[in-house]
Design a protein around this motif. Structure first.
Motif, mmCIF file in Angstrom:
data_model
loop_
_atom_site.group_PDB
_atom_site.id
_atom_site.type_symbol
_atom_site.label_atom_id
_atom_site.label_comp_id
_atom_site.label_asym_id
_atom_site.label_seq_id
_atom_site.Cartn_x
_atom_site.Cartn_y
_atom_site.Cartn_z
ATOM 1 N N GLY A 15 42.331 36.288 36.431
ATOM 2 C CA GLY A 15 41.410 35.831 35.367
ATOM 3 C C GLY A 15 40.789 34.507 35.734
ATOM 4 O O GLY A 15 39.599 34.274 35.517
ATOM 5 N N GLU A 16 41.598 33.631 36.327
ATOM 6 C CA GLU A 16 41.073 32.316 36.685
ATOM 7 C C GLU A 16 40.076 32.401 37.832
ATOM 8 O O GLU A 16 39.322 31.467 38.079
ATOM 9 C CB GLU A 16 42.218 31.358 37.032
ATOM 10 C CG GLU A 16 41.855 29.927 36.651
ATOM 11 C CD GLU A 16 42.489 28.884 37.528
ATOM 12 O OE1 GLU A 16 43.110 29.220 38.533
ATOM 13 O OE2 GLU A 16 42.344 27.704 37.189
ATOM 14 N N GLN A 17 40.068 33.566 38.528
ATOM 15 C CA GLN A 17 39.086 33.744 39.605
ATOM 16 C C GLN A 17 37.699 34.100 39.055
ATOM 17 O O GLN A 17 36.757 34.252 39.826
ATOM 18 C CB GLN A 17 39.575 34.826 40.571
ATOM 19 C CG GLN A 17 40.741 34.352 41.422
ATOM 20 C CD GLN A 17 41.383 35.446 42.273
ATOM 21 O OE1 GLN A 17 42.595 35.503 42.381
ATOM 22 N NE2 GLN A 17 40.581 36.325 42.861
ATOM 23 N N SER A 18 37.571 34.229 37.708
ATOM 24 C CA SER A 18 36.228 34.430 37.133
ATOM 25 C C SER A 18 35.402 33.203 37.450
ATOM 26 O O SER A 18 35.895 32.092 37.279
ATOM 27 C CB SER A 18 36.266 34.460 35.598
ATOM 28 O OG SER A 18 37.028 35.474 35.133
ATOM 29 N N HIS A 202 46.107 48.180 39.078
ATOM 30 C CA HIS A 202 45.391 46.914 38.906
ATOM 31 C C HIS A 202 43.918 47.250 39.127
ATOM 32 O O HIS A 202 43.511 47.501 40.264
ATOM 33 C CB HIS A 202 45.938 45.933 39.958
ATOM 34 C CG HIS A 202 45.203 44.642 40.062
ATOM 35 N ND1 HIS A 202 45.810 43.435 39.758
ATOM 36 C CD2 HIS A 202 43.946 44.325 40.456
ATOM 37 C CE1 HIS A 202 44.956 42.449 39.962
ATOM 38 N NE2 HIS A 202 43.810 42.962 40.392
ATOM 39 N N CYS A 203 43.139 47.316 38.048
ATOM 40 C CA CYS A 203 41.761 47.791 38.214
ATOM 41 C C CYS A 203 40.740 46.693 37.943
ATOM 42 O O CYS A 203 40.930 45.850 37.075
ATOM 43 C CB CYS A 203 41.508 48.965 37.266
ATOM 44 S SG CYS A 203 42.570 50.362 37.637
ATOM 45 N N HIS A 204 39.648 46.795 38.680
ATOM 46 C CA HIS A 204 38.519 45.880 38.442
ATOM 47 C C HIS A 204 37.387 46.667 37.808
ATOM 48 O O HIS A 204 37.332 47.895 37.859
ATOM 49 C CB HIS A 204 38.120 45.183 39.745
ATOM 50 C CG HIS A 204 39.027 44.012 40.044
ATOM 51 N ND1 HIS A 204 38.739 42.741 39.643
ATOM 52 C CD2 HIS A 204 40.245 43.944 40.650
ATOM 53 C CE1 HIS A 204 39.727 41.920 40.006
ATOM 54 N NE2 HIS A 204 40.662 42.643 40.620
ATOM 55 N N ASN A 205 36.464 45.904 37.192
ATOM 56 C CA ASN A 205 35.523 46.521 36.255
ATOM 57 C C ASN A 205 34.096 46.630 36.779
ATOM 58 O O ASN A 205 33.157 46.670 35.982
ATOM 59 C CB ASN A 205 35.547 45.684 34.963
ATOM 60 C CG ASN A 205 35.152 46.488 33.764
ATOM 61 O OD1 ASN A 205 35.338 47.710 33.733
ATOM 62 N ND2 ASN A 205 34.575 45.832 32.774
ATOM 63 N N ASP A 206 33.933 46.717 38.095
ATOM 64 C CA ASP A 206 32.577 46.694 38.653
ATOM 65 C C ASP A 206 31.688 47.810 38.125
ATOM 66 O O ASP A 206 30.473 47.657 38.018
ATOM 67 C CB ASP A 206 32.656 46.740 40.188
ATOM 68 C CG ASP A 206 33.421 45.542 40.713
ATOM 69 O OD1 ASP A 206 32.823 44.697 41.375
ATOM 70 O OD2 ASP A 206 34.627 45.436 40.425
ATOM 71 N N LEU A 207 32.273 48.958 37.798
ATOM 72 C CA LEU A 207 31.467 50.055 37.225
ATOM 73 C C LEU A 207 31.757 50.200 35.722
ATOM 74 O O LEU A 207 31.430 51.234 35.123
ATOM 75 C CB LEU A 207 31.777 51.370 37.957
ATOM 76 C CG LEU A 207 31.311 51.438 39.416
ATOM 77 C CD1 LEU A 207 31.822 52.709 40.092
ATOM 78 C CD2 LEU A 207 29.788 51.378 39.504
ATOM 79 N N ILE A 232 38.714 39.106 31.635
ATOM 80 C CA ILE A 232 38.096 38.183 32.593
ATOM 81 C C ILE A 232 38.730 38.393 33.976
ATOM 82 O O ILE A 232 39.838 38.916 34.083
ATOM 83 C CB ILE A 232 38.206 36.698 32.143
ATOM 84 C CG1 ILE A 232 39.659 36.209 32.085
ATOM 85 C CG2 ILE A 232 37.511 36.487 30.815
ATOM 86 C CD1 ILE A 232 39.764 34.695 31.903
ATOM 87 N N GLY A 233 38.022 37.989 34.993
ATOM 88 C CA GLY A 233 38.552 38.162 36.347
ATOM 89 C C GLY A 233 37.446 38.147 37.375
ATOM 90 O O GLY A 233 36.255 38.044 37.044
ATOM 91 N N GLU A 234 37.850 38.271 38.611
ATOM 92 C CA GLU A 234 36.932 38.279 39.765
ATOM 93 C C GLU A 234 35.715 39.193 39.476
ATOM 94 O O GLU A 234 35.871 40.292 38.955
ATOM 95 C CB GLU A 234 37.744 38.819 40.957
ATOM 96 C CG GLU A 234 37.088 38.770 42.290
ATOM 97 C CD GLU A 234 37.165 37.407 42.963
ATOM 98 O OE1 GLU A 234 38.177 36.719 42.837
ATOM 99 O OE2 GLU A 234 36.170 37.048 43.618
ATOM 100 N N ARG A 235 34.535 38.738 39.778
ATOM 101 C CA ARG A 235 33.260 39.465 39.579
ATOM 102 C C ARG A 235 33.113 39.998 38.145
ATOM 103 O O ARG A 235 33.065 39.232 37.197
ATOM 104 C CB ARG A 235 33.128 40.621 40.592
ATOM 105 C CG ARG A 235 33.251 40.207 42.060
ATOM 106 C CD ARG A 235 33.061 41.407 42.976
ATOM 107 N NE ARG A 235 33.882 42.536 42.580
ATOM 108 C CZ ARG A 235 35.177 42.664 42.897
ATOM 109 N NH1 ARG A 235 35.780 41.762 43.642
ATOM 110 N NH2 ARG A 235 35.864 43.707 42.470
ATOM 111 N N ALA A 236 33.104 41.323 37.967
ATOM 112 C CA ALA A 236 32.910 41.912 36.632
ATOM 113 C C ALA A 236 34.213 41.928 35.839
ATOM 114 O O ALA A 236 34.270 42.450 34.723
ATOM 115 C CB ALA A 236 32.365 43.325 36.774
ATOM 116 N N GLY A 237 35.265 41.385 36.408
ATOM 117 C CA GLY A 237 36.509 41.241 35.655
ATOM 118 C C GLY A 237 37.536 42.314 35.943
ATOM 119 O O GLY A 237 37.372 43.184 36.805
#
Ligand code: KIV
Ligand code: ZN
Length: 512
Positions: A15-18, A202-207, A232-237
């Motif tokens: 999250g702090e990588q946002s 552990h998923c990211h939200n780019d799509l 919150i998180g790296e790129r799109a979270g």
């Protein structure tokens, strides 16, 4: 009994990588305490090898929390694992989380390693981590784009070496729910010793599919979800905690699993994260957005009055939302304020209560109805701020259609009063120019945003600024029914935070 899904919160790390979400040590501690109250099973408190500031923040949290597992992230290297263990060893339940990428694209271009080398590094890292603690998690970075059989081979070896949790990340948010659920099933059936570990995702939200992918993975057998508050998180979270938890809570027929989360703490935690990071929650965000429980259409409002279940699948109270509830008026005393703040999740010391009470009385004189959101803004402003070098004592602004906007400002700088006046393109510009002149500030304004905390023309306006000076970046926040005063307060708060960072280089290293 329903099966348990473990909630691994990484707001303090991923999250702090946002972009722009850096938090100082005191803010991280406050958030960690709130996450413990929310009932998350594991808090990933940071990446101790990343900076001295991260190390200190993680060790502070590890020493403070009473029940929750505290994880420290480490690349698959002895130096990182030593650092992670150094930071978390005082935790009641420490966890080392070590990772290495497993996809061919990462191996070829980033790591410049062969599959055999990666397999060996994963085994060595887990074994080394295991020499410190039994609680070891292994992650295969870019797992969703890795060769399936190689992935299973690495997981099998990691479990054999002692990993108790193996985590499958969709690092770049590329997966599609059906595909990801299928991958989880594949891992479950092709990793012979998977029964000895918990499978995590552990998923990211780019799509925009992080929650859907996590739910598909849980349905397919994953039993740990790695999430962040507000997504919150790296790129799109990252996958948002509130969405995954409330999906399981609301649809038990499809998702017969339980978590340890006390859902009524979701909304206060979401607000805290937004206040601390300065990242505003989009109004239509599921569960915690300002409009998540707002009904605009006449037909909907009519239905709601007849039976809320016509248009509401969750009760706002279930997630801790008592929006705009009339709480206290100007005749309310300290005792009532203390107990109401306690209900909202703020257990204040006597000294903190004094500050908040004085500000509450000031606001209650100006505004008839003081509601929860107002109180939250007061708490953030009053006690989540750093030491004050600059204090705004007086602000008077003249503006309109026929005058040149002008501000008169009086400030205390290190306790000494100074005053001055200046012009600007608008009233806020005039106030900022004058404050900059008085304080000698050379910072650059990177971001300025305004939002109304409550409805109505007497709403508290909340302003967030992001300032940069000589590579240091600080957020400033201010709230006031007068938007120009809120803007000035936010600027002064940001300047105070910059001053704090100048004298605390360890924390400053996190913000670069
Ligand atoms: O997205 C990712 O792959 C990560 C790992 C370090 C778990 O954050
Ligand atoms: Zn991640």
């Amino acid at each position: 009994m329903s099966e348990r899904v473990y909630i691994f919160d990484t707001t303090l790390r991923d999250g702090e990588q946002s972009p722009g979400a850096s938090m100082n040590a005191a803010e991280k501690m406050r958030l960690a305490t709130q996450l413990e109250k929310l009932g998350v099973d594991i808090i990933e408190a940071g990446f101790p090898a990343a900076s001295e500031g991260d190390f200190k923040a993680v060790s502070g949290i590890a020493g403070k929390l009473k029940n929750t597992q505290v994880a420290g992230l480490a690349r698959a290297s002895k130096a990182d694992i030593d650092r992670a263990w150094g930071a978390i060893q005082l935790a009641v339940k420490p966890r080392i989380h070590t990772f290495i990428a497993t996809s061919d694209i990462h191996l070829k271009y980033k790591l410049k390693m062969t599959r055999e080398e990666v397999l060996k590094a994963a085994i060595e890292a887990v074994r080394y981590a295991k020499s410190f603690t039994d609680n070891v998690e292994f992650s295969s970075e870019d797992g969703s784009r890795s060769d399936r059989d190689f992935l299973c081979k690495v997981f099998e070896a990691a479990i054999e070496a002692g990993a108790t949790v193996v985590n499958l990340p969709d690092t770049v948010g590329y997966a599609i729910p059906e595909e990801f659920g299928d991958l989880v099933k594949y891992v479950m059936t092709h990793t012979p010793n998977i029964g000895k570990a918990v499978l995590s995702v552990h998923c990211h939200n780019d799509l925009g599919l992080a929650t859907a992918n996590t739910i598909a993975a849980i349905s397919a057998g994953a039993r740990q979800a790695e999430v962040t508050i507000n997504g919150i998180g790296e790129r799109a979270g990252n996958t948002s905690l509130e969405e995954v938890v409330m999906a399981m809570h609301t649809r038990p027929n499809f998702l017969p699993m339980s978590t340890n989360i006390l859902t009524e703490h979701i909304y206060p935690t979401s607000r805290l994260v937004s206040m601390i990071t300065g990242i505003i929650v989009q109004p239509n965000k599921a569960i915690v957005g300002a409009n998540a429980f707002a009904h605009e259409a006449g037909i909907h409002q009519d239905g709601m009055l007849k039976n809320p279940m016509t248009y509401e699948i969750m009760k706002p109270e279930t997630v801790g939302l008592n929006r705009n509830q009339l709480v206290l008026g100007k005749h309310s005393g300290r005792h009532a304020l203390r107990s109401h703040l306690k209900e909202m999740g703020y257990d204040l010391s006597d000294e903190e209560l004094n500050i908040v009470f004085a500000k509450f009385k000031e606001l209650a004189d100006k505004k008839k109805h003081v509601v929860d959101d107002d109180l939250e803004a007061i708490v953030t402003e009053g006690i989540l701020r750093t030491s004050e070098v600059f204090l705004l004592e007086y602000l008077h602004v003249i503006s309109g259609t026929t005058v040149m906007p002008m501000a008169s400002v009086q400030m205390a700088i290190h306790g000494r009063s100074v005053k001055g006046a200046g012009y600007g393109n608008g009233p806020i510009d005039a106030a900022y120019n004058t404050i900059a002149k008085l304080t000698g500030a050379e910072s650059e304004l990177l971001r300025f945003s305004v939002s109304a905390l409550t409805g109505g023309t007497d709403a508290m306006g909340e302003v967030t600024v992001r300032l940069r000076e000589n590579g240091l970046i600080a957020l400033g926040k201010g709230a006031d029914p007068d938007i120009i005063t809120a803007s000035a307060k936010a600027y002064v708060n940001g300047l105070n935070r910059l001053e704090y960072l100048k004298t605390h280089p360890v924390e400053a290293s996190q913000t670069m």
